[in-house]
Design a protein around this motif. Structure first.
Motif, short mmCIF file in Angstrom:
data_model
loop_
_atom_site.label_atom_id
_atom_site.label_comp_id
_atom_site.label_asym_id
_atom_site.label_seq_id
_atom_site.Cartn_x
_atom_site.Cartn_y
_atom_site.Cartn_z
N VAL A 93 0.84 -1.19 0.00
CA VAL A 93 0.00 0.00 0.00
C VAL A 93 0.88 1.25 0.00
O VAL A 93 2.02 1.21 0.49
CB VAL A 93 -0.95 -0.01 1.22
CG1 VAL A 93 -0.20 0.28 2.52
CG2 VAL A 93 -2.12 0.95 1.03
N THR A 94 0.38 2.33 -0.59
CA THR A 94 1.01 3.67 -0.70
C THR A 94 2.13 3.72 -1.73
O THR A 94 2.64 4.80 -2.01
CB THR A 94 1.54 4.21 0.64
OG1 THR A 94 2.79 3.60 0.98
CG2 THR A 94 0.54 4.03 1.77
N HIS A 135 -3.08 3.48 -7.28
CA HIS A 135 -1.64 3.54 -7.05
C HIS A 135 -0.92 3.82 -8.37
O HIS A 135 -1.33 3.35 -9.43
CB HIS A 135 -1.11 2.24 -6.47
CG HIS A 135 -1.61 1.90 -5.11
ND1 HIS A 135 -2.88 1.41 -4.89
CD2 HIS A 135 -1.03 1.98 -3.89
CE1 HIS A 135 -3.05 1.19 -3.59
NE2 HIS A 135 -1.94 1.53 -2.96
N GLN A 153 -7.24 6.90 -4.66
CA GLN A 153 -6.73 6.36 -3.42
C GLN A 153 -7.87 6.03 -2.46
O GLN A 153 -7.90 4.95 -1.86
CB GLN A 153 -5.78 7.37 -2.77
CG GLN A 153 -4.49 7.58 -3.55
CD GLN A 153 -3.56 8.59 -2.91
OE1 GLN A 153 -3.91 9.24 -1.93
NE2 GLN A 153 -2.37 8.73 -3.47
N ARG A 154 -8.82 6.93 -2.31
CA ARG A 154 -9.92 6.69 -1.37
C ARG A 154 -10.81 5.54 -1.81
O ARG A 154 -11.56 4.98 -1.01
CB ARG A 154 -10.77 7.95 -1.22
CG ARG A 154 -10.02 9.14 -0.65
CD ARG A 154 -10.97 10.30 -0.41
NE ARG A 154 -10.27 11.58 -0.38
CZ ARG A 154 -10.85 12.75 -0.19
NH1 ARG A 154 -12.17 12.80 -0.04
NH2 ARG A 154 -10.15 13.86 -0.18
N THR A 207 -9.90 -0.72 -2.24
CA THR A 207 -10.47 -1.71 -1.32
C THR A 207 -9.71 -3.02 -1.47
O THR A 207 -9.06 -3.27 -2.50
CB THR A 207 -11.96 -1.97 -1.59
OG1 THR A 207 -12.11 -2.53 -2.91
CG2 THR A 207 -12.78 -0.70 -1.46
N PHE A 235 -11.95 9.69 5.23
CA PHE A 235 -10.64 9.12 4.89
C PHE A 235 -9.63 9.56 5.93
O PHE A 235 -9.85 10.52 6.68
CB PHE A 235 -10.19 9.57 3.50
CG PHE A 235 -9.86 11.04 3.39
CD1 PHE A 235 -8.55 11.49 3.50
CD2 PHE A 235 -10.86 11.98 3.17
CE1 PHE A 235 -8.24 12.84 3.41
CE2 PHE A 235 -10.57 13.33 3.07
CZ PHE A 235 -9.26 13.77 3.19
N VAL A 244 -2.30 8.27 5.22
CA VAL A 244 -1.23 7.37 5.63
C VAL A 244 0.11 7.95 5.18
O VAL A 244 0.28 8.32 4.01
CB VAL A 244 -1.43 5.97 5.01
CG1 VAL A 244 -0.31 5.03 5.46
CG2 VAL A 244 -2.80 5.42 5.40
N GLU A 282 -4.39 8.71 0.80
CA GLU A 282 -5.72 8.88 1.38
C GLU A 282 -6.46 7.54 1.41
O GLU A 282 -6.89 7.03 0.38
CB GLU A 282 -6.52 9.92 0.58
CG GLU A 282 -5.89 11.31 0.63
CD GLU A 282 -6.67 12.33 -0.17
OE1 GLU A 282 -7.57 11.93 -0.95
OE2 GLU A 282 -6.41 13.53 0.00
N LEU A 283 -6.60 6.99 2.60
CA LEU A 283 -7.22 5.68 2.79
C LEU A 283 -8.67 5.88 3.23
O LEU A 283 -8.93 6.53 4.23
CB LEU A 283 -6.43 4.88 3.82
CG LEU A 283 -6.81 3.43 4.05
CD1 LEU A 283 -5.57 2.61 4.42
CD2 LEU A 283 -7.85 3.29 5.17
N LEU A 340 -12.27 0.74 2.89
CA LEU A 340 -11.11 -0.11 3.13
C LEU A 340 -10.90 -0.33 4.61
O LEU A 340 -10.62 -1.45 5.06
CB LEU A 340 -9.85 0.51 2.50
CG LEU A 340 -8.52 -0.20 2.75
CD1 LEU A 340 -8.58 -1.66 2.33
CD2 LEU A 340 -7.38 0.52 2.02
N PHE A 341 -11.06 0.72 5.40
CA PHE A 341 -10.86 0.58 6.84
C PHE A 341 -11.86 -0.41 7.43
O PHE A 341 -11.51 -1.22 8.29
CB PHE A 341 -10.99 1.95 7.52
CG PHE A 341 -10.51 1.96 8.94
CD1 PHE A 341 -9.16 2.09 9.23
CD2 PHE A 341 -11.40 1.82 10.00
CE1 PHE A 341 -8.70 2.09 10.53
CE2 PHE A 341 -10.96 1.82 11.30
CZ PHE A 341 -9.61 1.95 11.58
#
Length: 263
Positions: free
Chosen positions: A36-37, A69, A76-77, A80, A167, A170, A175-176, A180-181
């Motif tokens: 991720v990121t 990505h 980004q948001r 999933t 969001f 990270v 921007e997560l 996903l969370f």
């Protein structure tokens, strides 16, 4: 290297790169799955360097960037776990169309989540699996973090922003989103990994401040056909050129050895 484009089954465009082997006979193809990121280069270009080592050793290599990505579509948001599983499926299909021979996967960090969750359908076509500092427990990494990186990025202040704005950010850059969370509480990648019988190598630093080394070591000890290589003193992502080189060398050497076993 050839840059190509693939389309996930829900229409998201993904960037990818193909690296044909430079020697024959070919030992097979290795698909690289990033965290991720970051993107298909992986942090600091480690996947580029790994690809160079693998093609020199006789492997075809494919890399791709997950949705949201690098140069891939999506946001980004909107990232999933379910979406990343679709992206991985598209990458596996690309590999099957472009290359022949046994398929292996090298998955780094969060890339281990979609990879492990895909093992029920992927295992029959997978020759070998390598995991670099893998996220195998989403709760301990993100929801109830105990390590410094998780506390900083997913602690109470970050979760308050998530509730208010939808969001959290990270590492000050990615921007997560809240979907996903929420998924972090639903998926159990370690269960799929432990249920698998694909021979695997785990490479992990024992000073990882983001993803638990003890959890990975425990998983390695609970399953047959798993080799754990500990990079002494290393933080997440292998925190020096020397440690990065160690991870690349160990991975390449193990895949070469395993291809000889297959032969």
């Amino acid at each position: 290297m050839q840059r190509v484009e693939l389309i996930s089954v829900d229409g998201i465009r993904l960037e990818a790169a193909l690296h044909p082997a430079v020697s024959s006979p070919c030992r097979g193809v290795v698909l690289l799955v990033h965290g991720v990121t970051v993107d298909m280069d992986e942090g600091g270009g480690m996947f580029v360097r790994l690809a160079e080592r693998l093609v020199a050793a006789g492997f075809d290599v494919a890399r791709f960037s997950f949705r949201g990505h690098g140069g891939s579509g999506g946001t980004q948001r909107g990232v999933t776990i379910a979406g990343e599983c679709l992206d991985l499926q598209a990458a596996v299909t690309l590999v099957a169309e472009r290359f022949t021979g046994p398929v292996s996967v090298v998955a780094a960090s969060f890339g281990a989540v979609s990879t492990a969750l895909s093992l029920p359908w992927l295992e029959d076509r997978l020759h070998r699996l390598v995991l670099w500092n893998p996220v195998l427990d989403l709760r301990h990494t993100f929801l109830a973090p105990e390590l410094p990186w998780g506390v900083e990025n997913f602690g109470p202040e970050a979760q308050e922003r998530l509730r208010d704005k939808g969001f959290l950010v990270v590492d000050g850059a990615f921007e997560l989103g809240r979907v996903l969370f929420c998924e972090f509480d639903r998926y159990r990648p370690s269960e799929q990994f432990l249920a698998s019988s694909v021979p695997a190598l785990i490479v992990h630093g024992d000073k990882d401040s983001a993803v638990s080394y003890p959890i990975a070591a425990d998983a390695a000890g609970r399953r047959e056909k798993v080799l754990l290589h500990t990079i002494s003193g290393s933080d997440h992502g292998f925190d020096s050129r020397e440690r990065e080189d160690e991870a690349i060398s160990v991975t390449t050497d193990w895949l070469v050895e395993q291809s000889a076993v297959m032969a």
